[in-house]
Design a protein around this motif. Structure first.
Motif, PDB file in Angstrom:
ATOM      1  N   SER A 126       0.812  -1.214   0.000  1.00 24.36           N
ATOM      2  CA  SER A 126       0.000   0.000   0.000  1.00 24.36           C
ATOM      3  C   SER A 126       0.844   1.262   0.000  1.00 24.36           C
ATOM      4  O   SER A 126       0.432   2.305  -0.520  1.00 24.36           O
ATOM      5  CB  SER A 126      -0.931   0.010   1.214  1.00 24.36           C
ATOM      6  OG  SER A 126      -0.190  -0.009   2.424  1.00 24.36           O
ATOM      7  N   ARG A 127       2.039   1.195   0.603  1.00 21.71           N
ATOM      8  CA  ARG A 127       2.970   2.319   0.687  1.00 21.71           C
ATOM      9  C   ARG A 127       4.369   1.739   0.750  1.00 21.71           C
ATOM     10  O   ARG A 127       4.560   0.633   1.264  1.00 21.71           O
ATOM     11  CB  ARG A 127       2.700   3.171   1.928  1.00 21.71           C
ATOM     12  CG  ARG A 127       1.311   3.811   1.961  1.00 21.71           C
ATOM     13  CD  ARG A 127       0.937   4.259   3.366  1.00 21.71           C
ATOM     14  NE  ARG A 127      -0.418   4.772   3.435  1.00 21.71           N
ATOM     15  CZ  ARG A 127      -1.509   4.019   3.562  1.00 21.71           C
ATOM     16  NH1 ARG A 127      -1.384   2.686   3.621  1.00 21.71           N
ATOM     17  NH2 ARG A 127      -2.697   4.574   3.628  1.00 21.71           N
ATOM     18  N   ALA A 128       5.346   2.509   0.269  1.00 23.95           N
ATOM     19  CA  ALA A 128       6.715   1.978   0.226  1.00 23.95           C
ATOM     20  C   ALA A 128       7.711   3.039   0.665  1.00 23.95           C
ATOM     21  O   ALA A 128       7.615   4.205   0.256  1.00 23.95           O
ATOM     22  CB  ALA A 128       7.052   1.493  -1.180  1.00 23.95           C
ATOM     23  N   LEU A 129       8.664   2.619   1.487  1.00 22.75           N
ATOM     24  CA  LEU A 129       9.757   3.485   1.930  1.00 22.75           C
ATOM     25  C   LEU A 129      11.074   2.807   1.592  1.00 22.75           C
ATOM     26  O   LEU A 129      11.264   1.616   1.877  1.00 22.75           O
ATOM     27  CB  LEU A 129       9.667   3.758   3.428  1.00 22.75           C
ATOM     28  CG  LEU A 129      10.765   4.660   4.010  1.00 22.75           C
ATOM     29  CD1 LEU A 129      10.197   5.603   5.070  1.00 22.75           C
ATOM     30  CD2 LEU A 129      11.885   3.827   4.625  1.00 22.75           C
ATOM     31  N   PHE A 130      11.988   3.563   0.984  1.00 31.45           N
ATOM     32  CA  PHE A 130      13.278   3.033   0.563  1.00 31.45           C
ATOM     33  C   PHE A 130      14.384   3.840   1.231  1.00 31.45           C
ATOM     34  O   PHE A 130      14.404   5.075   1.151  1.00 31.45           O
ATOM     35  CB  PHE A 130      13.423   3.114  -0.955  1.00 31.45           C
ATOM     36  CG  PHE A 130      12.270   2.511  -1.713  1.00 31.45           C
ATOM     37  CD1 PHE A 130      11.993   1.163  -1.622  1.00 31.45           C
ATOM     38  CD2 PHE A 130      11.452   3.307  -2.504  1.00 31.45           C
ATOM     39  CE1 PHE A 130      10.925   0.602  -2.320  1.00 31.45           C
ATOM     40  CE2 PHE A 130      10.385   2.759  -3.201  1.00 31.45           C
ATOM     41  CZ  PHE A 130      10.122   1.401  -3.108  1.00 31.45           C
ATOM     42  N   LEU A 131      15.317   3.138   1.878  1.00 34.26           N
ATOM     43  CA  LEU A 131      16.400   3.784   2.604  1.00 34.26           C
ATOM     44  C   LEU A 131      17.726   3.617   1.881  1.00 34.26           C
ATOM     45  O   LEU A 131      18.213   2.498   1.691  1.00 34.26           O
ATOM     46  CB  LEU A 131      16.522   3.211   4.024  1.00 34.26           C
ATOM     47  CG  LEU A 131      15.315   3.379   4.948  1.00 34.26           C
ATOM     48  CD1 LEU A 131      15.618   2.768   6.317  1.00 34.26           C
ATOM     49  CD2 LEU A 131      14.920   4.842   5.091  1.00 34.26           C
ATOM     50  N   ASP A 132      18.305   4.742   1.464  1.00 42.13           N
ATOM     51  CA  ASP A 132      19.674   4.859   0.969  1.00 42.13           C
ATOM     52  C   ASP A 132      19.998   3.896  -0.169  1.00 42.13           C
ATOM     53  O   ASP A 132      20.972   3.131  -0.101  1.00 42.13           O
ATOM     54  CB  ASP A 132      20.671   4.686   2.111  1.00 42.13           C
ATOM     55  CG  ASP A 132      21.893   5.595   1.911  1.00 42.13           C
ATOM     56  OD1 ASP A 132      21.736   6.673   1.307  1.00 42.13           O
ATOM     57  OD2 ASP A 132      22.992   5.227   2.345  1.00 42.13           O
ATOM     58  N   VAL A 133      19.211   3.989  -1.227  1.00 46.95           N
ATOM     59  CA  VAL A 133      19.439   3.135  -2.383  1.00 46.95           C
ATOM     60  C   VAL A 133      18.843   3.812  -3.609  1.00 46.95           C
ATOM     61  O   VAL A 133      17.989   4.702  -3.501  1.00 46.95           O
ATOM     62  CB  VAL A 133      18.806   1.736  -2.161  1.00 46.95           C
ATOM     63  CG1 VAL A 133      17.304   1.765  -2.380  1.00 46.95           C
ATOM     64  CG2 VAL A 133      19.453   0.670  -3.018  1.00 46.95           C
ATOM     65  N   LEU A 134      19.306   3.410  -4.774  1.00 51.48           N
ATOM     66  CA  LEU A 134      18.676   3.759  -6.037  1.00 51.48           C
ATOM     67  C   LEU A 134      18.115   2.481  -6.658  1.00 51.48           C
ATOM     68  O   LEU A 134      18.619   1.383  -6.392  1.00 51.48           O
ATOM     69  CB  LEU A 134      19.693   4.366  -7.009  1.00 51.48           C
ATOM     70  CG  LEU A 134      20.283   5.728  -6.676  1.00 51.48           C
ATOM     71  CD1 LEU A 134      21.367   6.074  -7.695  1.00 51.48           C
ATOM     72  CD2 LEU A 134      19.210   6.804  -6.646  1.00 51.48           C
ATOM     73  N   PRO A 135      17.092   2.588  -7.483  1.00 53.90           N
ATOM     74  CA  PRO A 135      16.665   1.406  -8.234  1.00 53.90           C
ATOM     75  C   PRO A 135      17.859   0.810  -8.988  1.00 53.90           C
ATOM     76  O   PRO A 135      18.773   1.533  -9.408  1.00 53.90           O
ATOM     77  CB  PRO A 135      15.606   1.958  -9.194  1.00 53.90           C
ATOM     78  CG  PRO A 135      15.069   3.164  -8.495  1.00 53.90           C
ATOM     79  CD  PRO A 135      16.249   3.759  -7.783  1.00 53.90           C
ATOM     80  N   THR A 136      17.852  -0.496  -9.155  1.00 54.03           N
ATOM     81  CA  THR A 136      19.014  -1.194  -9.709  1.00 54.03           C
ATOM     82  C   THR A 136      19.492  -0.594 -11.022  1.00 54.03           C
ATOM     83  O   THR A 136      20.694  -0.359 -11.217  1.00 54.03           O
ATOM     84  CB  THR A 136      18.672  -2.683  -9.901  1.00 54.03           C
ATOM     85  OG1 THR A 136      18.331  -3.256  -8.638  1.00 54.03           O
ATOM     86  CG2 THR A 136      19.848  -3.435 -10.493  1.00 54.03           C
ATOM     87  N   LEU A 137      18.573  -0.338 -11.928  1.00 58.25           N
ATOM     88  CA  LEU A 137      18.947   0.193 -13.235  1.00 58.25           C
ATOM     89  C   LEU A 137      19.653   1.537 -13.095  1.00 58.25           C
ATOM     90  O   LEU A 137      20.680   1.793 -13.740  1.00 58.25           O
ATOM     91  CB  LEU A 137      17.693   0.331 -14.097  1.00 58.25           C
ATOM     92  CG  LEU A 137      17.892   0.722 -15.559  1.00 58.25           C
ATOM     93  CD1 LEU A 137      18.705  -0.326 -16.293  1.00 58.25           C
ATOM     94  CD2 LEU A 137      16.527   0.903 -16.232  1.00 58.25           C
ATOM     95  N   ASP A 138      19.143   2.399 -12.237  1.00 56.24           N
ATOM     96  CA  ASP A 138      19.741   3.716 -12.036  1.00 56.24           C
ATOM     97  C   ASP A 138      21.063   3.630 -11.287  1.00 56.24           C
ATOM     98  O   ASP A 138      21.975   4.433 -11.526  1.00 56.24           O
ATOM     99  CB  ASP A 138      18.773   4.615 -11.256  1.00 56.24           C
ATOM    100  CG  ASP A 138      17.492   4.863 -12.026  1.00 56.24           C
ATOM    101  OD1 ASP A 138      17.578   5.173 -13.217  1.00 56.24           O
ATOM    102  OD2 ASP A 138      16.406   4.723 -11.435  1.00 56.24           O
TER     103      ASP A 138
END
Length: 293
Positions: A126-138
């Motif tokens: 329902s919601r997403a939080l990402f800590l200190d990362v970029l998507p793999t492709l980027d």
């Protein structure tokens, strides 16, 4: 060695795939939040945040496939440790615990799994939080020139099976300890017993950790590329917290993340990479704020 635990939480083992059972610490009462750990850690990295959130949320902290006390299947093919497979594990785990829809937060490797779960399973996340990362492709696009040396381990573990596993196993404690030392601004955030647990758990999981990273240089890039070319975007509210790596590596993190979602809160933080351990109050506050959006 006595393995530290999260006070008030119980550990459960849940089968999520043929021959794969995940270990998860579960506690609290309320709307569900699933927390995914990074490298070179286990679910214990969430100990402070989880205990805080458990006052008003049901909190699930698994060890990812190949890490900690979860099963470590052999790398029989590129999908064994793809983020798509690991994300499916997490969704199945949550469903088995009675949570068909939940807020998902991930750090580092766990953030990559969380990204894939949010992309592939929008009806569950329902919601997403990402800590200190970029998507793999980027991430791969951002790494170039001398500053990319900070990511030497990404290139090492991207190599074909054999050499990276042998090199890391020959010096497991110095290898994994390097990241615990170099990536934190407050060494006291990872006390001696927790550090010993991380080192022992990582040394016991070298083949699966390498397989996880190897997938990020192969099949995970393929999956991200398909989504990027098709214009797929994250359908839920997203929060991203990162260190200010942009000036050093020459990329604009918020701009990169904005390409993946229309509903983004992006902030830089003053602490080191292990922010859930260095500033758990901030991270718990951000997760609560996101869960309330």
């Amino acid at each position: 060695m006595t393995i530290p635990s999260i006070p008030g939480f119980t550990e459960q083992r849940v089968r999520v795939d043929d021959g794969v059972t995940l270990n998860a610490a579960v506690g609290g009462v309320g709307a569900p939040v699933v927390l995914l750990h990074g490298f070179p850690q286990t679910h214990l990295m969430w100990r402070h945040v989880a205990a805080d959130l458990a006052t008003d949320h049901t909190v699930v902290c698994p060890d990812l496939r190949g890490y900690g006390a979860s099963d470590k299947p052999a790398e029989t093919g590129p999908d064994a440790y793809s983020k798509r497979t690991m994300a499916r594990d997490v969704v199945r785990l949550a469903a088995a615990l009675g949570h068909d829809r939940f807020t998902l937060a991930g750090h580092d490797r766990g953030a990559l799994v969380a990204f894939r779960a949010a992309m592939d399973h929008p009806d569950s996340v329902s919601r997403a939080l990402f800590l200190d990362v970029l998507p793999t492709l980027d991430m791969w696009d951002a790494l170039h020139g001398v500053p990319a040396a900070v990511g030497f381990h990404l290139y090492l573990m991207a190599q074909a099976p054999g050499l990276p596993e042998e090199m890391i196993q020959a010096a497991a404690d110095p290898f994994f300890g390097h990241f615990l030392d170099a990536w934190t601004k407050n060494p006291d955030a990872i006390p001696a017993d927790v550090r010993a647990h991380y080192l022992a758990a990582s040394a016991a999981a070298v083949p699966s950790i390498v397989a996880d990273y190897r997938a990020s240089a192969g099949v995970d890039v393929d999956h991200d590329t398909v989504d990027k070319e098709a214009g797929h975007r994250l359908a839920m509210p997203v929060t991203v917290l990162q260190q200010d790596w942009g000036a050093a590596l020459g990329y604009h993190a918020q701009g990169l993340w904005s390409a993946w979602t229309d509903d983004l809160e992006h902030r830089t933080v003053a602490c080191g990479h292990f922010m859930a351990e260095e500033d758990p109050e901030l991270i718990a506050e951000e997760i609560r704020a996101l869960a309330g959006r």
